[in-house]
Motif scaffolding. Structure first.
Motif, mmCIF file in Angstrom:
data_model
loop_
_atom_site.group_PDB
_atom_site.id
_atom_site.type_symbol
_atom_site.label_atom_id
_atom_site.label_comp_id
_atom_site.label_asym_id
_atom_site.label_seq_id
_atom_site.Cartn_x
_atom_site.Cartn_y
_atom_site.Cartn_z
ATOM 1 N N ILE A 143 47.515 51.057 35.183
ATOM 2 C CA ILE A 143 47.646 51.288 36.672
ATOM 3 C C ILE A 143 45.679 51.619 37.403
ATOM 4 O O ILE A 143 45.564 51.082 38.397
ATOM 5 N N LEU A 144 45.384 52.408 36.380
ATOM 6 C CA LEU A 144 43.764 52.845 37.215
ATOM 7 C C LEU A 144 42.541 52.555 36.528
ATOM 8 O O LEU A 144 41.762 52.546 37.499
ATOM 9 N N ILE A 145 42.763 51.598 36.105
ATOM 10 C CA ILE A 145 41.743 49.893 35.605
ATOM 11 C C ILE A 145 41.937 48.861 36.627
ATOM 12 O O ILE A 145 41.428 48.713 37.529
ATOM 13 N N GLY A 146 43.651 48.863 36.976
ATOM 14 C CA GLY A 146 43.331 47.712 37.699
ATOM 15 C C GLY A 146 43.282 47.765 39.408
ATOM 16 O O GLY A 146 42.913 46.679 39.734
ATOM 17 N N ILE A 147 43.818 49.291 39.545
ATOM 18 C CA ILE A 147 42.811 48.959 40.971
ATOM 19 C C ILE A 147 41.449 48.984 41.158
ATOM 20 O O ILE A 147 40.752 48.536 42.107
ATOM 21 N N PRO A 148 40.733 49.491 41.038
ATOM 22 C CA PRO A 148 39.522 49.325 40.909
ATOM 23 C C PRO A 148 38.720 47.971 40.569
ATOM 24 O O PRO A 148 38.092 47.274 41.509
ATOM 25 N N VAL A 149 39.231 47.519 39.889
ATOM 26 C CA VAL A 149 39.741 45.888 39.524
ATOM 27 C C VAL A 149 39.763 45.448 40.528
ATOM 28 O O VAL A 149 38.937 43.987 41.324
ATOM 29 N N PHE A 150 40.927 45.710 41.169
ATOM 30 C CA PHE A 150 40.899 44.499 42.478
ATOM 31 C C PHE A 150 40.429 44.922 43.686
ATOM 32 O O PHE A 150 39.577 43.845 44.395
ATOM 33 N N TYR A 151 39.524 46.034 43.918
ATOM 34 C CA TYR A 151 38.945 46.065 45.031
ATOM 35 C C TYR A 151 37.205 45.187 44.711
ATOM 36 O O TYR A 151 36.781 44.593 45.645
ATOM 37 N N VAL A 152 37.032 45.437 43.291
ATOM 38 C CA VAL A 152 35.963 44.629 43.256
ATOM 39 C C VAL A 152 36.174 43.116 43.082
ATOM 40 O O VAL A 152 35.257 42.284 43.550
ATOM 41 N N THR A 153 36.993 42.116 42.482
ATOM 42 C CA THR A 153 37.200 41.218 42.926
ATOM 43 C C THR A 153 37.949 40.518 43.141
ATOM 44 O O THR A 153 37.724 39.543 43.580
ATOM 45 N N LYS A 154 38.572 41.275 44.108
ATOM 46 C CA LYS A 154 39.540 40.289 45.133
ATOM 47 C C LYS A 154 40.491 39.684 44.874
ATOM 48 O O LYS A 154 40.693 38.894 45.337
ATOM 49 N N ASN A 155 40.741 39.987 43.146
ATOM 50 C CA ASN A 155 41.659 38.761 43.074
ATOM 51 C C ASN A 155 42.984 39.606 43.015
ATOM 52 O O ASN A 155 43.280 40.049 42.313
ATOM 53 N N SER A 156 43.711 38.146 43.552
ATOM 54 C CA SER A 156 46.113 38.865 43.019
ATOM 55 C C SER A 156 46.358 38.913 42.173
ATOM 56 O O SER A 156 47.508 39.410 41.576
ATOM 57 N N ILE A 157 45.766 38.595 40.505
ATOM 58 C CA ILE A 157 46.616 38.307 39.695
ATOM 59 C C ILE A 157 46.215 40.101 39.305
ATOM 60 O O ILE A 157 47.294 40.615 38.523
ATOM 61 N N THR A 158 45.043 40.821 39.311
ATOM 62 C CA THR A 158 45.226 42.255 39.431
ATOM 63 C C THR A 158 46.726 43.071 39.744
ATOM 64 O O THR A 158 46.789 43.648 39.002
ATOM 65 N N LEU A 159 46.882 41.934 41.074
ATOM 66 C CA LEU A 159 48.106 43.068 41.371
ATOM 67 C C LEU A 159 49.508 43.020 40.344
ATOM 68 O O LEU A 159 49.966 43.749 40.480
ATOM 69 N N TYR A 160 49.563 41.761 39.755
ATOM 70 C CA TYR A 160 50.599 41.537 38.915
ATOM 71 C C TYR A 160 50.271 42.817 37.807
ATOM 72 O O TYR A 160 51.159 43.601 37.440
ATOM 73 N N SER A 161 49.219 42.882 37.382
ATOM 74 C CA SER A 161 48.912 43.840 36.085
ATOM 75 C C SER A 161 49.805 45.189 36.720
ATOM 76 O O SER A 161 50.398 46.108 36.215
ATOM 77 N N ILE A 162 48.959 45.577 38.110
ATOM 78 C CA ILE A 162 49.193 46.892 38.755
ATOM 79 C C ILE A 162 50.666 47.464 38.708
ATOM 80 O O ILE A 162 51.542 48.295 38.423
ATOM 81 N N GLY A 163 51.381 46.222 39.485
ATOM 82 C CA GLY A 163 52.362 46.175 39.859
ATOM 83 C C GLY A 163 53.508 46.484 38.420
ATOM 84 O O GLY A 163 54.871 47.421 38.712
#
Length: 143
Positions: free
Chosen positions: A101-121
């Motif tokens: 979770i803690l790695i996925g959130i910054p990666v999501f905000y930097v890349t703006k890629n929705s695939i990262t939301l799947y790993s966070i979820g």
């Protein structure tokens, strides 16, 4: 039993608190256009896929490690040692899931890629399933 629940709840809620703080920080930094990065760089196309793959591996590793050790923990005769060992390995499982979770959130905000939301979820659901309770601990330790 109560001390195990308290010790694991501290770790559990620490992960959720850090998740909320990172989410708010990422939102406000994104709102003020702090993340102006050229997205044509190939790293930003590969990074979300790597994060998802690593998250799946870490979540599975956390559950498998805990399941393998749970059987040997239940056989420990000394109650204090059994509790300490259970807290250690249940904490490892929480940390492995929390890292996703803690790695996925910054990666999501930097890349703006929705695939990262799947790993966070996925990691959030795994963290909810790993929430410590007295009934789970009694079941795990065969009490």
């Amino acid at each position: 039993m109560n001390e195990i629940v308290k010790a694991l709840n501290v770790k559990y809620y620490l992960i959720y608190t850090l998740t909320i703080v990172l989410t708010f920080a990422g939102y406000f930094l994104d709102y003020h256009d702090f993340f102006r990065i050229n997205c044509n760089v190939s790293l930003f196309n590969i990074l979300p896929i790597v994060v998802v793959a690593v998250s799946v591996v870490l979540i599975v590793a956390g559950f498998v490690l805990f399941e393998l050790k749970k059987k040997s923990i239940a056989t420990i005769e000394n109650q204090w040692e059994r509790n300490r060992t259970y807290i250690r390995y249940a904490g490892y499982r929480l940390y492995l899931i929390g890292i996703c979770i803690l790695i996925g959130i910054p990666v999501f905000y930097v890349t703006k890629n929705s695939i990262t939301l799947y790993s966070i979820g996925l990691a959030a659901v795994a963290l909810i399933l790993s929430k410590p309770s007295e009934s789970k601990i009694e079941n795990d330790l065969n009490i």
